[in-house]
Write an enzyme that holds these catalytic residues in place. Structure first.
Site, short mmCIF file in Angstrom:
data_model
loop_
_atom_site.label_atom_id
_atom_site.label_comp_id
_atom_site.label_asym_id
_atom_site.label_seq_id
_atom_site.Cartn_x
_atom_site.Cartn_y
_atom_site.Cartn_z
N GLY A 113 33.97 55.97 32.57
CA GLY A 113 34.94 56.32 33.29
C GLY A 113 34.83 56.34 34.64
O GLY A 113 35.79 56.79 35.48
N GLU B 101 28.06 54.41 30.48
CA GLU B 101 28.72 53.45 30.10
C GLU B 101 29.78 52.96 30.74
O GLU B 101 31.04 52.76 30.60
CB GLU B 101 29.43 53.71 28.70
CG GLU B 101 28.31 54.35 27.38
CD GLU B 101 29.05 54.90 26.18
OE1 GLU B 101 30.06 55.32 26.25
OE2 GLU B 101 28.26 55.06 25.47
N GLY C 108 32.30 50.18 32.13
CA GLY C 108 32.85 48.90 31.77
C GLY C 108 33.76 48.30 33.16
O GLY C 108 33.21 47.22 33.99
N ARG C 109 34.71 48.99 33.29
CA ARG C 109 35.50 48.70 34.52
C ARG C 109 34.83 48.60 35.92
O ARG C 109 35.17 47.44 36.75
CB ARG C 109 36.50 49.69 34.60
CG ARG C 109 37.58 49.45 35.64
CD ARG C 109 38.42 50.85 36.00
NE ARG C 109 38.78 51.59 34.65
CZ ARG C 109 40.01 51.59 34.01
NH1 ARG C 109 40.84 50.63 34.51
NH2 ARG C 109 40.13 52.13 33.23
N ARG D 170 48.60 46.17 32.62
CA ARG D 170 48.20 47.38 33.03
C ARG D 170 49.44 48.02 33.73
O ARG D 170 49.62 49.25 33.60
CB ARG D 170 46.91 47.50 33.45
CG ARG D 170 45.70 47.18 32.45
CD ARG D 170 44.45 47.38 33.22
NE ARG D 170 44.21 48.69 33.47
CZ ARG D 170 44.30 49.50 34.55
NH1 ARG D 170 44.62 48.85 35.71
NH2 ARG D 170 44.20 50.75 34.81
N TYR E 56 50.28 51.42 31.93
CA TYR E 56 49.73 52.49 32.52
C TYR E 56 50.26 52.91 33.99
O TYR E 56 50.00 53.69 34.67
CB TYR E 56 48.32 52.58 32.77
CG TYR E 56 47.36 52.11 31.58
CD1 TYR E 56 47.30 52.85 30.77
CD2 TYR E 56 46.84 51.02 31.59
CE1 TYR E 56 46.52 52.46 29.41
CE2 TYR E 56 45.92 50.49 30.57
CZ TYR E 56 45.82 51.42 29.42
OH TYR E 56 45.42 51.03 28.36
N CYS F 105 60.66 37.63 30.19
CA CYS F 105 61.73 37.64 29.72
C CYS F 105 62.05 39.45 29.58
O CYS F 105 62.46 39.78 28.44
CB CYS F 105 62.47 36.90 28.66
SG CYS F 105 64.31 36.72 28.62
N GLU F 106 61.63 40.04 30.56
CA GLU F 106 61.62 41.47 30.34
C GLU F 106 61.63 42.23 31.84
O GLU F 106 60.94 41.69 32.73
CB GLU F 106 60.36 42.16 29.55
CG GLU F 106 60.28 43.32 29.55
CD GLU F 106 59.37 44.06 28.06
OE1 GLU F 106 59.54 43.22 27.27
OE2 GLU F 106 59.00 44.93 28.19
N TYR G 135 40.11 45.09 31.35
CA TYR G 135 41.47 45.31 30.61
C TYR G 135 42.41 44.33 31.03
O TYR G 135 43.54 44.54 31.23
CB TYR G 135 41.93 46.72 30.69
CG TYR G 135 40.68 47.51 30.38
CD1 TYR G 135 40.26 47.58 29.05
CD2 TYR G 135 39.80 48.34 31.48
CE1 TYR G 135 39.17 48.66 28.89
CE2 TYR G 135 38.78 49.31 31.36
CZ TYR G 135 38.70 49.32 29.73
OH TYR G 135 37.56 49.93 29.44
#
Lengths: 447, 447
Positions: A256, A298, A300-301, A342, A346, A373-374, A403
């Site tokens: 985190g 831990e 990651g990011r 993301r 988010y 197309c969104e 991610y």
């Protein structure tokens, strides 16, 4: 007049080796992004190997030993990444049977792997036991029983941790302390579930309890949440010591660790945060009358996120009336929500810069959108960018290592971009660009 | 006591051929889902071919001709899907060069293809011209100029539509009418951008304007928004007729036809909606003093969404205290946000049923979660489900045909599920399950 800063590459946001040369071209790892775009096409993920390794080393130093730092595979895992993590001496977290399979195929030492997941398959658990994975983190009673059976069958004692919910949720600088967490992972401290799990593990002859695990959130910049979680979890360590006469040598406080996605965010001071966390663990262990456990973390990011940028080619642009008086410039790039979900998922914010030349245009309200197309296919929702960004320019988005590719899709049948690593002027292809033939290779039958 | 309805398969939500047999096993297309799960493993997408074709036919009838109905590839496209659409006589929308490539490789007639996108690549536009794609829908002036150049080079006149923003946004039963739309697609009617685009196309010797296009939203159940959009766009048809002496033979009102994801939603009455829309177009055309254009529509979700279910195997479950007095049951399945991102991305709701047997347990507050290492990995957030759902059961989620596989990722290195089609007791593999070797095939170099 405010300083014109769009041509800067804020050091706390961009990869450590990023520089802009006299012609305005941005280089990473000693390689011009223009050269990479010409050779590999765009969109393109560019990974700064030196940045990745430097962050591994900083984490290892801050937490008193590389093996205490578990790189979280879910952020991004390939065999190259596994090799880098191994070479830096870090440990590795996996959260699925396939993450484990890829790590093992990269030759990552099983003893330095921790297996996570709320719903591990039998095959995943079996491989953990067979390959002698260092830790399995138990999430629920069904899994506990299944793993005990598998270990019994193999005639081994599997080291495990128990994942607990400490009732602390932290995001950025906000922390919520509750008793009950309405989320899927782990056993609650508050309602006795954690204690029941601990006693069940201690009672099992085929499981060896080495510690407890908790994870309190993501994008955290402050030690407060970790310290409160540690305090709550270490109370249980005290009870385990007093009532069961078991010493738990390790405490896993999860991941985190925040990164600065945009220039206005403060970078995390890993060293200071670690010092505060380790001191808090020592104090709370003392309060609980136990020897302080080794703290595992831990990230990651915080390791892979800032190492990577995504280079896009600017396509069409338009200026839209958003009211009778206001306009917004829309700049489209050749990727979007398929290579970076993301922002849509988010509301994540990013820092984008022109990398093929210096910009000189007037700063103008701009939205950077993808080619899907969104209407929600937005990469940068609302920033002031120079109005000379135009077709054929290269725009790079920083901090896409975590991610990004890991959550990429083939939406609109976009093929996933190539991923290249750069280091000391050398370029290596980590993942080649997908092709339509790759997509069609899953189709069965004759067409 | 309320009726125990969990064993029902609401006809407006589940595929048309879905039935539950005397043993409680659910069959689709005459094939037991238990048999498919045993043969192909789970998670598994199961497509009811008869349902897909029936919805094509209903749309074709409602809009007075199959060719007026353009299946929107972005919802889900494989060569099998393209073949079904072709066989049903529908037209096809593509929104990327790769969607076009797959359609052409499936032998879909180019004349029945419409090309969309806010940032079409040069290669995409070039292929449209070379292959004689029926319509290119122009989104911006850069693209207009690029397409005119390509058509000029090829010595042809490319039929095009111009995408306009009518200032209508519709979602479900809500409609917002504005002048200015702050989104990336098209030219605004309100600020004159649409008129400028129309005149630029009419002035180009290499572009042929055949109509205007608009798209007002998604999950729409009511004709109101379409009718208001048609009224605004047809005013421009009148002006084009009066001032430029050009008749536009077609009007594309886009997609957005709603489907019932959950039992409490009303199914869309396509026939009634179409009747109302076509009548409104006739009236507004009359008001504008022009002959009514042919109405084209672009359903994607409304055709493929309800045809498909995803079958999961239930793994571990746990009951969590959510307060001093309340609990929630968490049931984990062997897929999640990698095969269905919509709950996390849009807060989408779904209907899930036990398909290997009849449930008999007490209805209990339940959350169905996936197996990913993320607390937001939720498939069904909050429903009352029987408390006898247990490890090894098969749970199927309905309405996953649209934007399910199409937006799937390899998050946590999950390999994408197989997709099978069922019809009259026959099973065909549409897409085989991905393997770890497939993922590693993109890695470059020796390991």
């Amino acid at each position: 007049m405010p300083e014109y800063s769009f041509n800067d590459l804020p050091a706390h946001v961009w990869p450590q080796t990023a520089t802009r040369d006299d012609d305005g071209v941005v280089h990473i790892g000693g390689v011009a992004l223009t050269e990479l775009a010409a050779r590999y096409g765009t969109p393109l993920f560019v990974v700064d190997e030196a940045d990745f390794r430097a962050r591994c080393r900083a984490m290892a130093a801050a937490f008193h030993g590389a093996a205490n730092v578990h790189y979280a595979s879910k952020a991004f895992l390939t065999r190259t990444i596994a090799r880098w993590v191994k070479e830096e001496g870090l440990s590795l977290d996996v959260a699925s049977g396939n993450e484990l399979a890829v790590a093992l195929r990269a030759g990552f030492p099983a003893a330095r792997i921790t297996a996570h997941g709320n719903n591990k398959s039998t095959q995943f658990l079996r491989t953990c036991v067979e390959e002698k994975v260092g830790h399995v983190v138990l999430d629920n009673h069904g899994e506990l029983a299944a793993l005990a059976d598998i270990a019994a069958e193999a005639g081994v004692r599997q080291p495990v941790m128990v994942r607990v919910k400490p009732g602390v949720e932290a995001h950025t600088n906000e922390m919520i302390a509750t008793a009950h967490e309405d989320q899927k992972f782990g056993f609650s401290l508050a309602d006795g579930a954690a204690w029941n799990a601990v006693t069940a593990v201690v009672d099992s002859p085929h499981l060896e309890l080495v510690g407890l695990h908790c994870h309190i959130g993501s994008q955290i910049f402050d030690a407060g949440g970790f310290n409160l979680a540690a305090a709550r979890v270490l109370e249980l360590y005290g009870r385990v010591h007093d009532e069961l006469d078991v010493r738990l040598p390790e405490l896993d406080l999860g991941g985190g660790y925040g990164i600065a996605y945009t220039a206005d965010q403060q970078p995390l001071d890993v060293e200071a945060l670690a010092r505060e966390m380790l001191e808090a663990v020592r104090e709370h262990a003392e309060d609980a009358g136990i020897e302080a456990p080794t703290v595992l973390v831990e990230p990651g990011r915080a390791i892979v996120g800032p190492s990577t940028v995504t280079v896009y080619t600017v396509g069409f642009n338009k200026t839209i009336s958003t009211s009778e008086t206001d306009t917004r410039r829309y700049v489209a790039v050749d990727g979007g929500m398929s290579d970076n979900i993301r922002p849509a998922l988010y509301g994540a914010q990013y820092d984008a810069r022109l990398v093929n030349r210096r910009a000189a245009g007037k700063l103008t309200a701009t939205r950077v959108v993808g080619s899907h197309c969104e209407s929600g296919d937005i990469l940068i929702s609302d920033e002031d960018y120079p109005d000379d960004l135009t077709t054929g320019d290269l725009l790079a988005v920083a901090n896409t290592g975590a991610y990004g590719y890991a959550m990429a899709s083939n939406y609109n049948l976009f093929t996933r971009p190539a991923v290249v690593t750069v280091c000391d002027g050398e370029v290596t292809t980590m993942l080649r660009r997908e092709t339509v033939d790759d997509l069609l290779s899953l189709e069965d039958g004759e067409f």
